[in-house]
Design an enzyme around this catalytic site. Structure first.
Site, PDB file in Angstrom:
ATOM      1  N   ASP A 127     -41.465  11.692   7.804  1.00  7.43           N
ATOM      2  CA  ASP A 127     -41.881  12.954   7.274  1.00  7.43           C
ATOM      3  C   ASP A 127     -40.550  13.858   7.070  1.00  7.43           C
ATOM      4  O   ASP A 127     -39.700  13.454   6.402  1.00  7.43           O
ATOM      5  CB  ASP A 127     -43.021  13.634   8.042  1.00  7.43           C
ATOM      6  CG  ASP A 127     -43.482  14.871   7.306  1.00  7.43           C
ATOM      7  OD1 ASP A 127     -43.993  14.692   6.226  1.00  7.43           O
ATOM      8  OD2 ASP A 127     -43.847  15.992   7.891  1.00  7.43           O
ATOM      9  N   LYS A 145     -42.245  10.206   3.210  1.00  4.67           N
ATOM     10  CA  LYS A 145     -42.311  11.224   2.214  1.00  4.67           C
ATOM     11  C   LYS A 145     -41.171  11.760   2.076  1.00  4.67           C
ATOM     12  O   LYS A 145     -40.564  12.684   2.651  1.00  4.67           O
ATOM     13  CB  LYS A 145     -43.190  12.187   3.106  1.00  4.67           C
ATOM     14  CG  LYS A 145     -44.642  12.015   3.270  1.00  4.67           C
ATOM     15  CD  LYS A 145     -45.357  13.160   4.259  1.00  4.67           C
ATOM     16  CE  LYS A 145     -46.641  12.918   4.468  1.00  4.67           C
ATOM     17  NZ  LYS A 145     -47.089  13.770   5.654  1.00  4.67           N
ATOM     18  N   ASP A 155     -44.739   4.575  11.783  1.00  3.93           N
ATOM     19  CA  ASP A 155     -46.195   4.673  11.121  1.00  3.93           C
ATOM     20  C   ASP A 155     -45.529   5.475   9.495  1.00  3.93           C
ATOM     21  O   ASP A 155     -45.733   5.128   8.589  1.00  3.93           O
ATOM     22  CB  ASP A 155     -47.017   5.185  11.591  1.00  3.93           C
ATOM     23  CG  ASP A 155     -46.843   6.482  12.237  1.00  3.93           C
ATOM     24  OD1 ASP A 155     -45.701   7.021  12.281  1.00  3.93           O
ATOM     25  OD2 ASP A 155     -47.974   7.096  12.955  1.00  3.93           O
TER      26      ASP A 155
HETATM   27  P1  IMP Z   1     -41.356  13.781  11.436  1.00  5.92           P
HETATM   28  O1  IMP Z   1     -40.806  14.100  12.671  1.00  5.92           O
HETATM   29  O2  IMP Z   1     -41.662  15.139  10.806  1.00  5.92           O
HETATM   30  O3  IMP Z   1     -40.501  12.868  10.451  1.00  5.92           O
HETATM   31  O4  IMP Z   1     -42.763  13.329  11.736  1.00  5.92           O
HETATM   32  C1  IMP Z   1     -43.178  11.970  12.130  1.00  5.92           C
HETATM   33  C2  IMP Z   1     -44.191  11.917  12.911  1.00  5.92           C
HETATM   34  O5  IMP Z   1     -45.205  12.892  12.415  1.00  5.92           O
HETATM   35  C3  IMP Z   1     -44.725  10.754  12.491  1.00  5.92           C
HETATM   36  O6  IMP Z   1     -44.456   9.566  13.252  1.00  5.92           O
HETATM   37  C4  IMP Z   1     -46.391  10.867  12.548  1.00  5.92           C
HETATM   38  O7  IMP Z   1     -46.893  10.800  13.933  1.00  5.92           O
HETATM   39  C5  IMP Z   1     -46.364  12.396  12.390  1.00  5.92           C
HETATM   40  N1  IMP Z   1     -46.916  12.335  10.931  1.00  5.92           N
HETATM   41  C6  IMP Z   1     -46.137  12.902   9.977  1.00  5.92           C
HETATM   42  N2  IMP Z   1     -46.682  12.924   8.603  1.00  5.92           N
HETATM   43  C7  IMP Z   1     -47.995  12.932   9.132  1.00  5.92           C
HETATM   44  C8  IMP Z   1     -49.175  12.605   8.197  1.00  5.92           C
HETATM   45  O8  IMP Z   1     -49.240  12.815   6.917  1.00  5.92           O
HETATM   46  N3  IMP Z   1     -50.332  12.194   8.802  1.00  5.92           N
HETATM   47  C9  IMP Z   1     -50.211  12.132  10.097  1.00  5.92           C
HETATM   48  N4  IMP Z   1     -49.316  12.034  10.985  1.00  5.92           N
HETATM   49  C10 IMP Z   1     -48.143  12.507  10.480  1.00  5.92           C
HETATM   50 MG    MG Z   2     -45.578   8.525  14.795  1.00  2.67          MG
END
Ligand code: IMP
Ligand code: MG
Length: 180
Positions: free
Chosen positions: A106, A134, A103
Site C-alpha cells: 500500500d 496499490k 499480501d
Molecule cells: P503499507 O505499510 O502501507 O504498505 O501497508 C502494508 C500492510 O498493510 C499490508 O501488509 C497489509 O497488512 C495492510 N494493508 C494495506 N492495505 C490493505 C487493505 O486494503 N486491506 C487490508 N490490509 C491492508
Molecule cells: Mg501485511
C-alpha cells in the site's frame, strides 16, 4: 457472490479465487524462471500472507526454503505509518537469495522496514513479491520485483487480508463499498 458486512462496513465482491489463482500461477512461473538454479528462501510476512504463500508454494516448481516474520502497521482502514516488528526471521539468511512475500503493498512503509531488516542480515540478494499492489498509494522508491495484480487505492479484505482482524478466511477478495 453477495455483499458482506464486517464490523461497521459493507464490502462488495471484487476478485474471485479463480482470478487470484491465475495471477499466482503466473508469478510462480516467472519467479521460477529467475531462480531455477538456486534455492531461494521465501520469507512470508504474517498474518496477511498465509493464503497467498501456501497457494504460491504449491505452484512453485523449484527447490526452495520458507520462513516467516511479522510486522504491523495497520489499524482499521488506514496505515499508521509506524511499523512494528512483532516476530523476526528464525533462520540464518546470510549469503542466501531472499524473496520477501507480501499480501499487499500500500504506502510501502512496511515494505521499506522489511527490506532494511532483511538487508541487514547479509542476504546475497533481496527481491520483493506481492500479490496485490496499490500504485496510487505507494510512496517509496523501492522497486517491487513481482506483482500479482495492481488495484486502485481502496480497502480490500479476504484471502488473508483483514479489516480489524476479521475477514482473513474469505476465499475471495472484497472491496469496501464506501471509503468514509
Ligand atoms: P503499507 O505499510 O502501507 O504498505 O501497508 C502494508 C500492510 O498493510 C499490508 O501488509 C497489509 O497488512 C495492510 N494493508 C494495506 N492495505 C490493505 C487493505 O486494503 N486491506 C487490508 N490490509 C491492508
Ligand atoms: Mg501485511
Amino acid at each position: 457472490m453477495d455483499e458482506i458486512t464486517i464490523h461497521d462496513k459493507t464490502f462488495v465482491p471484487y476478485i474471485t479465487f479463480e482470478e487470484l489463482e491465475h495471477a499466482i500461477k503466473m508469478m510462480a512461473n516467472t519467479i521460477y524462471q529467475q531462480y531455477r538454479n538456486e534455492t531461494p528462501i521465501f520469507v512470508g510476512v504474517l498474518n496477511g500472507v498465509v493464503m497467498f504463500m501456501s497457494d504460491f508454494l504449491k505452484q512453485y516448481k523449484g527447490s526452495c526454503e520458507i520462513s516467516f516474520l511479522q510486522m504491523q502497521s495497520y489499524e482499521g482502514l488506514k496505515s499508521t505509518g509506524k511499523v512494528r516488528n512483532l516476530m523476526d526471521i528464525g533462520m540464518d539468511i546470510s549469503n542466501r537469495h531472499v524473496i520477501i512475500m507480501e499480501d499487499i503493498v500500500d504506502t510501502g512503509n512496511t515494505l521499506e522496514a522489511l527490506y532494511d531488516l532483511v538487508r541487514k542480515k547479509s542476504a546475497k540478494s533481496v527481491k520483493i513479491a506481492t500479490l496485490l499492489y496499490k500504485p496510487e498509494a505507494y510512496k517509496k522508491d523501492l522497486d517491487i520485483d513481482f506483482i500479482g495484480m495492481s488495484i486502485p487505492d481502496k480497502f480490500v479484505v479476504g484471502y488473508g487480508l483483514d479489516y480489524n482482524r476479521l475477514g482473513r478466511n474469505l476465499p475471495d477478495i472484497y472491496q469496501v463499498k464506501t471509503n468514509e
